[in-house]
Design an enzyme around this catalytic site. Structure first.
Site, PDB file in Angstrom:
ATOM      1  N   GLY A   1      45.206  43.187  29.450  1.00 21.29           N
ATOM      2  CA  GLY A   1      45.046  42.816  28.049  1.00 21.29           C
ATOM      3  C   GLY A   1      44.154  43.806  27.309  1.00 21.29           C
TER       4      GLY A   1
ATOM      5  N   ARG B   1      24.981  39.877  39.573  1.00 21.66           N
ATOM      6  CA  ARG B   1      25.511  39.610  40.907  1.00 21.66           C
ATOM      7  C   ARG B   1      27.021  39.828  40.914  1.00 21.66           C
ATOM      8  NH1 ARG B   1      24.704  33.735  43.559  1.00 21.66           N
ATOM      9  NH2 ARG B   1      25.548  34.092  45.643  1.00 21.66           N
TER      10      ARG B   1
ATOM     11  N   LYS C   1      26.769  39.113  35.447  1.00 20.37           N
ATOM     12  CA  LYS C   1      26.612  39.593  34.069  1.00 20.37           C
ATOM     13  C   LYS C   1      27.906  40.020  33.391  1.00 20.37           C
ATOM     14  CE  LYS C   1      21.949  41.378  33.423  1.00 20.37           C
ATOM     15  NZ  LYS C   1      21.211  42.642  33.304  1.00 20.37           N
ATOM     16  N   GLY C   2      28.998  40.095  34.100  1.00 23.04           N
ATOM     17  CA  GLY C   2      30.227  40.543  33.436  1.00 23.04           C
ATOM     18  C   GLY C   2      30.436  42.024  33.666  1.00 23.04           C
TER      19      GLY C   2
ATOM     20  N   GLU D   1      34.011  45.489  31.040  1.00 30.81           N
ATOM     21  CA  GLU D   1      34.045  46.512  30.002  1.00 30.81           C
ATOM     22  C   GLU D   1      33.085  47.663  30.233  1.00 30.81           C
ATOM     23  OE1 GLU D   1      35.354  44.895  26.446  1.00 30.81           O
ATOM     24  OE2 GLU D   1      35.158  42.826  27.109  1.00 30.81           O
TER      25      GLU D   1
HETATM   26 MO1  MOS Z   1      37.668  42.656  25.689  1.00 31.89          MO
HETATM   27  S1  MOS Z   1      38.176  44.132  24.334  1.00 31.89           S
HETATM   28  O1  MOS Z   1      36.689  41.638  24.742  1.00 31.89           O
HETATM   29  O2  MOS Z   1      39.099  41.969  26.202  1.00 31.89           O
END
Ligand code: MOS
Length: 683
Positions: A224, A573, A646-647, A650
């Site tokens: 996506g 983590r 934390k993700g 991106e």
């Molecule tokens: Mo990301 S650009 O918030 O899928």
């Protein structure tokens, strides 16, 4: 396997065996196919749609256009008000649709639809001095466009440069596809989306229906990168309208070519960076002025300057965002919106400052570490940028970096570059249900989205860990708006948000089992994290990283090859080492494309981007990716969320293009301030 282990994707076998159905592959009886007719002008009005020839083709069921298409309840967002007005705001906008028994018939008839226009002049080119530049009320997601703090002071060393990035188009492997099925006044959309619940709510509002009568299913999504987020894209709306009109299920698959006009892209930017520093490299003032475009169809203000608000210590910081409203398709989210283009400019300028001060670029960044978030004044929940830089420098062999323009090996100039990376670490409220199934195994349900990241697998590990059982005894159901609410897979918030709710539901169920004295089928626990999230303490929560790149520049052809990249991340983590590595490396691959090959070029005459396929828009292929590695610190962040994650979706792209650009400078001794750094620009 414990949490963090490199478990294979739980749906991996289904995917390779073809059992995992993507939206466009769902099968329902009586399905027909829709194909969009797109505007051939960039600005004006549709005068007439002549569908006589199209309707005469055997197998054509109907043709929809403005004037006879079903009405939408909410037309406030022009991009989504599909076929609700004669206005044309960009080339490629949907102006009609053909519905037919087969895809082939629909595509044939689509070419027979004659649309006549009242054409107005168009303005499609972003320039740094565009007369229409204005200050948006806010920038995405919800920040002020301008900030200014501290007094400017005379500086010993200064850098004042402008960087330019082109438009970039999201190209997930699976183009957007929708199957719309009406049953009475209920709508089910099998839709390629990053968030089934958000998509349901948005579609329900557009159609003027209560959310309970709309269901969005997205079991599997082939990528996506922001292009399948909310707001929805117009293709989903069109599929619902076509199905309503013909009274049958309608499948609408966006073609790769159509993705270049209706599914979003990243704005081009002009970014002026001004940094004033002392001779020893301590930043006194820093300014970041961003110029971007938006569409007349809907405003999207990419937050490219926000990184300069929080990244480095400086007495004075100024950021501005200005937009030109153009007759172009709607730009939107693309992996690390804001942070990605913004850090390209900031981290390139830091390299220029390092050179001006005669300081090593790694050391320069370490010298400018802030104690707190300069923008909010809050402490960082954790900030381990310096460790990432130091570890990366050691692993990459940074000490062997040459003086700019001095290392030549045969036909190649060789150099190394570094850049920092950052991305916010947030979580949104979510709900989850954990229950004991009839066979004594466990089922966990949440409307999460696995867009190819492996979220389903990571959530299975989180649930198994919290329940204290092997992963084989846990089944996680996701990808359906009928399940307990889960937010979008976006902003690198998915796993933190869903994982938190899954954790709480499983902890509750485990307690329940202990009280009950056994895992009785039907025993269940629901969790909702909204209260916990609201009561979180004030911290600046961000992931950090350091990107290193080595380049070889061919002095004859100008071709740039990148034999090595290394990313070192402190991103909380890690829930699954294999999946995490893939996310980091995938982001870095996108950064490689951004630096060297990806570019959408505007055709001023026709008013649209020229490139409409992967032959003309060059994403990196295997032959371009020579050696990319990603490692990370063991970094559970107790202030991020109870899981400490934390993700990671991106941050891999952030800083990658700057590291490559800085390496090109190191190799050649020249600055290239416009992306991509392609052979013609180097020679
Ligand atoms: Mo990301 S650009 O918030 O899928």
């Amino acid at each position: 396997m414990e949490l963090g282990a490199p478990l294979d994707r739980v749906e991996g076998w289904d995917k390779v065996a073809g059992r995992a159905r993507y939206s466009g592959e769902q099968r329902v009886a009586g399905v027909c196919h829709a194909v969009a007719v797109q505007a051939e002008i960039a600005h004006g009005e549709v005068l007439a749609v002549d569908a006589t020839a199209a309707r005469a083709v055997p197998g054509v069921i109907d043709v929809l256009a403005y004037g006879d298409a079903p009405a939408l309840a909410d037309t406030s967002d022009f991009e989504l008000a599909v076929l609700q007005s004669p206005r044309v705001a960009y080339r490629g906008q949907i102006v009609a649709a053909v519905v037919a028994e087969t895809l082939e018939i629909a595509r044939h008839a689509q070419r027979l639809v004659r649309v006549t226009y009242d054409e107005l002049g168009h303005d499609v080119e972003l320039t740094p001095d565009h007369p229409g530049l204005y200050r948006p009320e806010k920038i995405s997601p919800d920040d002020p466009p301008d900030t200014g703090e501290g007094e400017e002071t005379p500086a010993e060393v200064s850098v004042d440069v402008t960087y330019e990035t082109p438009a970039f188009h999201n190209n997930p492997m699976e183009p957007h596809a929708t199957l719309a099925v009406w049953e009475g006044d209920h709508l089910t959309l099998y839709d390629s989306t990053q968030g089934a619940a958000a998509q349901r709510d948005a579609l329900a509002a557009l159609l003027g229906m209560p959310a309970e009568r709309v269901r969005v299913v997205a079991h599997h999504v082939g990528g996506g990168f922001g292009s399948k987020g909310v707001p929805p894209r117009p293709n989903s709306v069109l599929a619902a309208l076509c199905a309503r009109r013909v009274g049958r299920p309608v499948k609408l698959a966006v073609t790769r070519q159509q993705m270049f006009s209706i599914t979003g892209y990243r704005t081009p930017t002009f970014q002026r960076m001004r940094i004033g520093a002392s001779k020893d490299g301590r930043i006194a003032d820093i300014e970041h002025h961003v110029i971007e475009q938006t569409s007349t169809a809907r405003e999207f203000a990419e937050q490219s300057g926000v990184v300069t608000r929080m990244m480095y210590a400086a007495r004075a910081r100024r950021t501005t965002h200005r937009l030109a409203r153009l007759d172009v398709p709607v730009n939107s989210w693309m992996r690390a919106p804001g942070e990605c283009p913004g850090m390209y400019a900031l981290e390139s300028a830091m390299d220029e400052l390092a050179e001006a001060c005669g300081i090593d670029p790694v050391e320069l960044r370490i010298r400018n570490e802030p104690e707190r978030d300069p923008d909010s004044g809050n402490p960082f929940s954790s900030r381990r940028l310096v460790e990432c830089l130091r570890l990366g420098a050691e692993r990459f062999g940074w000490s062997s970096r040459p003086e700019p323009g001095t290392r030549r090996e045969g036909r190649h100039l060789v150099g190394m570059g570094v850049a920092a990376a950052t991305y916010p670490a947030a979580a949104r409220p979510a709900q989850a249900l954990a229950r004991v199934a009839d066979d004594g195994s466990f089922t966990v349900s949440i409307a999460a989205a696995d867009i190819g990241t492996g979220a389903r697998t990571a959530l299975t590990q989180i649930a198994a860990d919290a329940l204290g059982v092997p992963v084989a005894r846990v089944r996680v159901e996701i990808g359906d708006s009928a399940l307990p609410y889960g937010p979008l897979a976006g902003g690198s918030m998915g796993n933190a948000s869903w994982g938190w709710a899954v954790l709480r539901a499983c902890e509750g169920l485990r307690d329940g089992i202990a009280r009950y004295g056994g895992a009785e089928p039907g025993l269940e626990c629901r969790a909702d994290t909204s209260g916990e999230i609201k009561n979180q303490e004030a911290y600046a929560r961000h992931s950090f990283g350091a990107q290193f790149a080595e380049v070889r520049v061919d002095v004859d052809s100008g071709e740039i090859r990148v034999p090595r990249m290394l990313g070192v991340f402190a991103a909380g983590r890690v829930m699954n080492a294999r999946l995490a590595r893939s996310q980091f490396v995938g982001g870095m691959v996108m950064g490689l494309g951004m630096a060297l090959t990806e570019e959408s070029r505007m055709d001023r005459e026709f008013g649209d981007y020229l490139n409409h396929d992967l032959a003309q828009y060059h994403v990196p292929v295997n032959a371009d990716v020579l050696g990319i590695d990603a490692i990370w610190l063991d970094d559970p962040d107790p202030h991020a969320n109870p899981l400490g994650g934390k993700g990671i979706g991106e941050i891999g792209i952030v800083g990658a293009a700057a590291a490559i650009g800085n390496a090109v400078h190191n190799a050649t001794g020249h600055r290239f301030r416009r992306l991509p750094i392609s052979p013609p620009s180097v020679i």
